[in-house]
Enzyme design. Structure first.
Site, PDB file in Angstrom:
ATOM      1  N   TRP A   1      43.740  58.375 -43.249  1.00 33.98           N
ATOM      2  CA  TRP A   1      44.017  57.199 -42.806  1.00 33.98           C
ATOM      3  C   TRP A   1      43.215  56.552 -42.352  1.00 33.98           C
ATOM      4  O   TRP A   1      42.282  56.837 -41.533  1.00 33.98           O
ATOM      5  CB  TRP A   1      45.207  57.265 -41.806  1.00 33.98           C
ATOM      6  CG  TRP A   1      45.766  55.959 -41.112  1.00 33.98           C
ATOM      7  CD1 TRP A   1      45.965  54.885 -41.734  1.00 33.98           C
ATOM      8  CD2 TRP A   1      45.971  55.569 -39.658  1.00 33.98           C
ATOM      9  NE1 TRP A   1      46.331  54.010 -41.047  1.00 33.98           N
ATOM     10  CE2 TRP A   1      46.364  54.471 -39.659  1.00 33.98           C
ATOM     11  CE3 TRP A   1      45.879  56.538 -38.629  1.00 33.98           C
ATOM     12  CZ2 TRP A   1      46.481  53.634 -38.511  1.00 33.98           C
ATOM     13  CZ3 TRP A   1      46.257  55.916 -37.548  1.00 33.98           C
ATOM     14  CH2 TRP A   1      46.427  54.483 -37.182  1.00 33.98           C
TER      15      TRP A   1
ATOM     16  N   ASP B   1      52.017  40.482 -36.766  1.00 30.87           N
ATOM     17  CA  ASP B   1      52.969  40.588 -35.642  1.00 30.87           C
ATOM     18  C   ASP B   1      52.667  39.334 -34.807  1.00 30.87           C
ATOM     19  O   ASP B   1      52.969  39.185 -33.552  1.00 30.87           O
ATOM     20  CB  ASP B   1      53.031  41.948 -34.909  1.00 30.87           C
ATOM     21  CG  ASP B   1      53.870  42.115 -33.777  1.00 30.87           C
ATOM     22  OD1 ASP B   1      55.221  41.369 -34.110  1.00 30.87           O
ATOM     23  OD2 ASP B   1      53.987  42.615 -32.828  1.00 30.87           O
TER      24      ASP B   1
ATOM     25  N   LYS C   1      56.659  39.666 -38.480  1.00 28.67           N
ATOM     26  CA  LYS C   1      57.518  39.450 -37.758  1.00 28.67           C
ATOM     27  C   LYS C   1      57.741  37.747 -37.654  1.00 28.67           C
ATOM     28  O   LYS C   1      56.871  36.948 -37.910  1.00 28.67           O
ATOM     29  CB  LYS C   1      56.717  39.588 -36.404  1.00 28.67           C
ATOM     30  CG  LYS C   1      57.893  39.227 -35.013  1.00 28.67           C
ATOM     31  CD  LYS C   1      57.414  38.753 -33.681  1.00 28.67           C
ATOM     32  CE  LYS C   1      56.021  38.444 -33.160  1.00 28.67           C
ATOM     33  NZ  LYS C   1      55.954  39.614 -32.048  1.00 28.67           N
TER      34      LYS C   1
HETATM   35  C1  LIG Z   1      53.117  40.099 -29.964  1.00 24.54           C
HETATM   36  S1  LIG Z   1      51.674  40.438 -30.218  1.00 24.54           S
HETATM   37  C2  LIG Z   1      51.138  41.749 -31.353  1.00 24.54           C
HETATM   38  C3  LIG Z   1      51.501  42.962 -30.505  1.00 24.54           C
HETATM   39  C4  LIG Z   1      50.891  44.130 -31.569  1.00 24.54           C
HETATM   40  N1  LIG Z   1      51.592  44.205 -32.759  1.00 24.54           N
HETATM   41  C5  LIG Z   1      51.165  45.577 -30.628  1.00 24.54           C
HETATM   42  O1  LIG Z   1      51.627  46.261 -31.516  1.00 24.54           O
HETATM   43  O2  LIG Z   1      50.659  45.631 -29.876  1.00 24.54           O
HETATM   44  C6  LIG Z   1      51.023  38.966 -30.962  1.00 24.54           C
HETATM   45  C7  LIG Z   1      49.509  38.683 -31.107  1.00 24.54           C
HETATM   46  O3  LIG Z   1      49.393  37.654 -32.160  1.00 24.54           O
HETATM   47  C8  LIG Z   1      47.802  37.355 -31.756  1.00 24.54           C
HETATM   48  N2  LIG Z   1      47.727  35.875 -32.240  1.00 24.54           N
HETATM   49  C9  LIG Z   1      48.494  34.657 -32.120  1.00 24.54           C
HETATM   50  N3  LIG Z   1      47.716  33.759 -32.891  1.00 24.54           N
HETATM   51  C10 LIG Z   1      46.823  34.404 -33.524  1.00 24.54           C
HETATM   52  C11 LIG Z   1      45.801  33.809 -34.573  1.00 24.54           C
HETATM   53  N4  LIG Z   1      45.933  32.588 -34.875  1.00 24.54           N
HETATM   54  N5  LIG Z   1      45.173  34.689 -35.253  1.00 24.54           N
HETATM   55  C12 LIG Z   1      44.906  35.929 -34.721  1.00 24.54           C
HETATM   56  N6  LIG Z   1      45.941  36.530 -33.700  1.00 24.54           N
HETATM   57  C13 LIG Z   1      46.630  35.791 -33.232  1.00 24.54           C
HETATM   58  C14 LIG Z   1      47.976  37.232 -30.327  1.00 24.54           C
HETATM   59  O4  LIG Z   1      46.615  37.169 -29.828  1.00 24.54           O
HETATM   60  C15 LIG Z   1      48.704  38.482 -30.140  1.00 24.54           C
HETATM   61  O5  LIG Z   1      47.708  39.545 -29.599  1.00 24.54           O
END
Ligand SMILES: C[S@@+](CC[C@H](N)C(=O)[O-])C[C@H]1O[C@@H](n2cnc3c(N)ncnc32)[C@H](O)[C@@H]1O
Length: 883
Positions: free
Chosen positions: A281, A349, A389
């Site tokens: 992986w 996400d 998401k």
């Molecule tokens: C709900 S969290 C993700 C959680 C993750 N899937 C986990 O399992 O731990 C949402 C994420 O989206 C990121 N995010 C928001 N806007 C973004 C952007 N423009 N580019 C990259 N990441 C972004 C945030 O920094 C945050 O870390």
């Protein structure tokens, strides 16, 4: 099983998990048979092993294996109710349960004892006794785990429209869906006056899935076990996300977008390793870089337990921000992943804090979702899976995105995991079997041109090209999730007003039942720490106990937050919103500054490299400072002093500052320096016979200070103390160059045992933190003294460095090169600046991190104190004038 890495053509390394030590397996059948424990299987008898496997009850195998068999067509999802009715747990491709069916199931009695009864050879669930639950409770929990809607598209009817229709029309909302949006917002509005902490505590209790996370964490030793971990596990175990090709070739490549803190990755790791999934992986992840100074704390999750320890596998793009919403990022990512032959699975996400405007969450995140989807469609391999998401799906841009996904994948499901809070709007769009980039290429090229945060101005598709049959399905889907969410919020409100003992007992029962259901349905297995992605973590901001600063310090309800937003800066000061910082500063006394003991570690600078990125417009966040303090300071600088650097000179002189806090006199500073030097001599760390001198950097005059050390003054660097603080703080390249220049000059004048006093503006940036690390390595001990000036925003702290040891020549050379690069960039008006020259892994270690946090907090609180005090005095005097 081991976790190793492979080098790409460009020298990049990706993490590779090799299960069972088999790097390559010739056939999926062979791999599957071996995993399932059908012993002594080799390539020759793999097919017969598979036949035997097919005879075994699919329920006795782990989820990946069941998935594999289903994909192979060996097993059709089995009817799980003893009555032979539709299974209560929704699987892919099935219609959602209708309201009638649900109420039917409530009446149907104890048929819904879990599968435990049916699968005799299965062990009892981990950590739970042989509890039985009433039919009502069982039906309730079954419903919680059945929130899935599948689009089930008609043959050939849903096709992409003509290119001429793309991005040509304005958005037009759909009335039926707007009605759903409004009715949901009406109920949400009832929460506006609820105290946020009380409401969260209440919904944490009413959350039927609320006990699952802690149970999973303990019972299967899950790494980074958060809500996201459990949600993704549900998705992994409910859909055949891993394409057959990965099984067949024994190789799986995944890409995780917007992924900080990384629980999806940890969840996937657990799933693959605990089920002994037979493949190598490789993963790569994207997220807003939590260490990039221009990124906003509000947009990020400040937990770097995984990131700090796996930095090589996070791609932050050419500008180092990690922002997925730029075309440059997309191009860079494609390059970065080019050594992976195909990407089988992409998760996205992305979200950010929309608490300021929760009713418009869907619209606020729509651009982000667009960029995630385009990035996925541009990078996913044929036949691959994509998990995105989304929130509510009411608006035109969401409808278009859903239509695009339905046209691009064989199957699209909308799934709300039981462990996703039932009262929130989030859902996961699970897309299976990508038709491939070629199938949608002309459209993608056009979509890429519209990349960026403004792309949603025009509608991707106009209304008239979307088939009625799709709209009908989509409306059903929205209504399905709308109903559950509305029910949950209304029930939560009812229980918030009053919750009797009986209801509490019932909820507890439901929560226990949900734990059992989760463990049985998804067959979680323990994983030893040895198999974690990060076996032992000792670096990262999360290791710093001060990291988890209190959020939402100033308001308790949504309404209070709204009121706060309408207040002017002066009103906020008058109402005392910032007083706590000032008070903390008043309580600060000389001698409180923390110490950084010298390190014996070698400076391995031949492994270091200089990282350049886009010029910083402001410093908004720092891994070396509490986010709340920095935010408050920036607001103060912006509102009270107009950003400091852009200041009209008259503006500044009109303010008079009288500091009520301690100003450390030069005498005080030198006496501290002297006692530190004496301590080193006493400990015989420095030869007492040595004639120790102290180098004063940047001090122009000394006001007849009596000190007991011979002094040498580096006069030509006097400018260092004249630098004033701005929104750019120590991120200003001119300041950084001056500082580095001073340091290089100064270090050349020092002999073993000497001391140095070095003024410092702040150390919020990785660049300055790198320089403190260098000092840390070449002095026996460092401390700081702050404040040293009664004027706000003037350089106010000094570093007291004692017991000079040495600066190895290669490091000196390296710093000289950095200095030259800074000079070139500064004089060429280049759009980029040097962001980092000491690896983050080094800067994120315990003692240094603690020291920087203390130093920056002292500096910021002192600035805040002076600014607020000045403002309050102005307010008082203007009130006096009015009277
Ligand atoms: C709900 S969290 C993700 C959680 C993750 N899937 C986990 O399992 O731990 C949402 C994420 O989206 C990121 N995010 C928001 N806007 C973004 C952007 N423009 N580019 C990259 N990441 C972004 C945030 O920094 C945050 O870390």
């Amino acid at each position: 099983m081991f976790c190793g890495s492979v080098g790409g053509a460009s020298g990049r390394r990706f993490p590779v998990l090799v299960a069972c030590g088999e790097a390559k397996l010739s056939s999926g059948a062979f791999s599957a048979a071996k995993v399932a424990g059908v012993c002594n299987v080799d390539a020759r008898n793999a097919s017969s092993a598979l036949r035997r496997l097919r005879c075994m009850s699919v329920r006795t195998l782990g989820p990946p294996f069941r998935t594999y068999l289903r994909q192979e067509g060996a097993v059709t999802p089995r009817k799980e109710g003893p009555s032979g009715k539709q299974p209560r747990e929704q699987k892919w491709g099935m219609a959602p349960l209708s309201a009638e069916k649900l109420s039917d199931s409530r009446r149907s009695g104890p048929r819904f004892k879990f599968n435990l009864k049916m699968s005799k050879c299965r062990k009892p669930p981990l950590g739970s006794g042989p509890e039985t639950f009433s039919p009502d409770v069982l039906a309730d929990i079954a419903e919680l785990f059945a929130k899935n809607f599948s689009y089930g598209k008609p043959l050939n009817e849903w096709q992409l429209p003509e290119m001429s229709e793309i991005f040509t029309y304005d958005h037009m909302e759909f009335n039926a869906l707007l009605d759903l949006k409004n009715s949901l917002n009406e109920v949400k509005n009832l929460l506006s006056d609820k105290k946020l902490d009380e409401w969260h505590e209440h919904t944490a209790f009413t959350n039927k899935a609320g006990k699952i996370i802690s149970h999973v964490r303990k019972s299967v030793n899950a790494e980074l076990c958060t809500q996201a971990w459990c949600k993704f596990h549900e998705i992994l175990c409910s859909f055949p996300l891993i394409p057959q090709e990965a099984f067949q070739n024994g190789k799986l490549n995944s890409l995780h977008l917007c992924e900080a803190p990384g629980a999806f990755i940890a969840s996937l790791n657990h799933y693959l390793k605990s089920h002994r999934f037979p493949c190598e992986w490789t993963w790569v992840a994207n997220t807003l870089n939590p260490y990039h100074e221009a990124n906003d704390n509000l947009m990020m999750i400040m937990d770097d337990r995984l990131i700090a320890n796996t930095l090589d596998w996070w791609y932050f793009g050419p500008d180092n921000t990690g922002d997925i919403m730029t075309l440059k990022y997309l191009t860079g990512l494609q390059n970065f992943t080019s050594t992976m032959d195909t990407i089988h699975l992409i998760t996205a996400d992305g979200s950010f804090d929309c608490q300021g405007n929760p009713g418009e969450q869907e619209a606020l995140v729509s651009s982000l979702h667009y960029c995630e989807a385009v990035t996925a469609l541009m990078t996913l391999g044929n036949g691959g899976s994509f998990v995105l998401k989304m929130f509510t799906l009411f608006e035109h841009c969401s409808i278009n995105l859903m239509y695009l996904l339905n046209c691009s994948f064989d199957q699209v499901h909308v799934f709300k995991p039981a462990t996703s809070k039932a009262g929130n709007s989030e859902v996961y769009v699970v897309c299976l079997h990508y038709k491939g980039r070629e199938a949608i290429n002309p459209l993608l090229s056009k979509m890429v041109l519209n990349f960026g945060s403004e792309m949603t101005r025009k509608a991707l598709f106009p209304h008239h090209v979307i088939p009625e049959s799709f709209l009908k399905k989509h409306e059903e889907c929205c209504a399905f999730f709308h109903k559950y969410q509305l029910q949950t919020i209304s029930e939560n409100i009812r229980l918030f007003e009053c919750m009797g003992k009986e209801e509490q007992t019932k909820l507890n029962n439901l929560r226990d039942c949900a734990v059992q259901h989760f463990m049985q349905k998804f067959q979680l297995k323990p994983l030893s720490r040895n198999n974690w992605l990060v076996k032992k973590s000792n670096i990262g901001c999360s290791t710093n106990t001060k990291w988890f600063g209190q959020r939402n310090r100033y308001f308790r309800t949504y309404n209070e937050r709204k009121v706060l937003e309408t207040l002017s800066w002066k009103d906020k000061v008058a109402k005392g919103y910032f007083n706590s910082w000032a008070e903390e500063h008043v309580a600060y006394h000389p001698g409180q500054g923390s110490f950084l003991e010298g390190t014996t570690a070698n400076l391995d600078c031949h492994l270091w490299h200089v990282l350049e990125g886009k010029k910083l417009p402001k410093v908004k966040c720092s891994p070396f400072c509490d986010g709340e303090i920095l935010k408050a300071l920036n607001e103060a600088i912006e509102k009270s002093l107009g950003g400091a650097l852009n200041l009209d000179p008259n503006f500044r002189t009109k303010k008079q500052y009288y500091c009520s806090c301690h100003i450390f006199s030069e005498e005080l500073i030198f006496s501290e320096l002297f006692s530190l030097t004496r301590e080193l001599q006493d400990e015989q760390l420095v030869e007492p016979s040595n004639q120790i001198k102290c180098l004063l950097v940047g001090f122009s005059a000394l006001n007849e200070t009596k000190i007991q050390l011979p002094l040498e003054i580096v006069q030509e660097t006097a400018e260092l103390t004249t630098f004033s603080c701005s929104l750019l703080h120590d991120g200003d390249p001119a300041y950084q160059q001056l500082f580095l220049n001073c340091l290089l000059q100064s270090l050349q004048r020092l002999h073993t045992g000497d001391a140095m006093v070095l003024p410092v503006l702040s150390c919020f940036t990785r660049f300055m933190a790198g320089l403190i690390y260098i000092l840390h390595s070449c002095f026996r001990s460092i401390t700081f003294s702050c404040p040293t000036s009664s004027e706000p925003l003037r350089t106010c702290a000094v570093l007291l460095c004692v017991g000079y040891q040495d600066l190895p020549n290669p490091v000196f050379q390296y710093l000289q090169n950095v200095n030259e690069l800074l000079s070139v960039l500064l004089h060429s008006d280049a759009p980029q600046q040097v962001l980092q020259f000491v690896p983050m892994e080094v800067l994120l270690k315990g003692a240094l991190l603690d020291f920087l946090w203390d130093l920056n907090a002292a500096i910021a609180k002192r600035h805040l104190h002076l600014i607020i005090q000045g403002e309050q005095e102005e307010i008082t005097s203007s009130l006096e004038l009015q009277n």
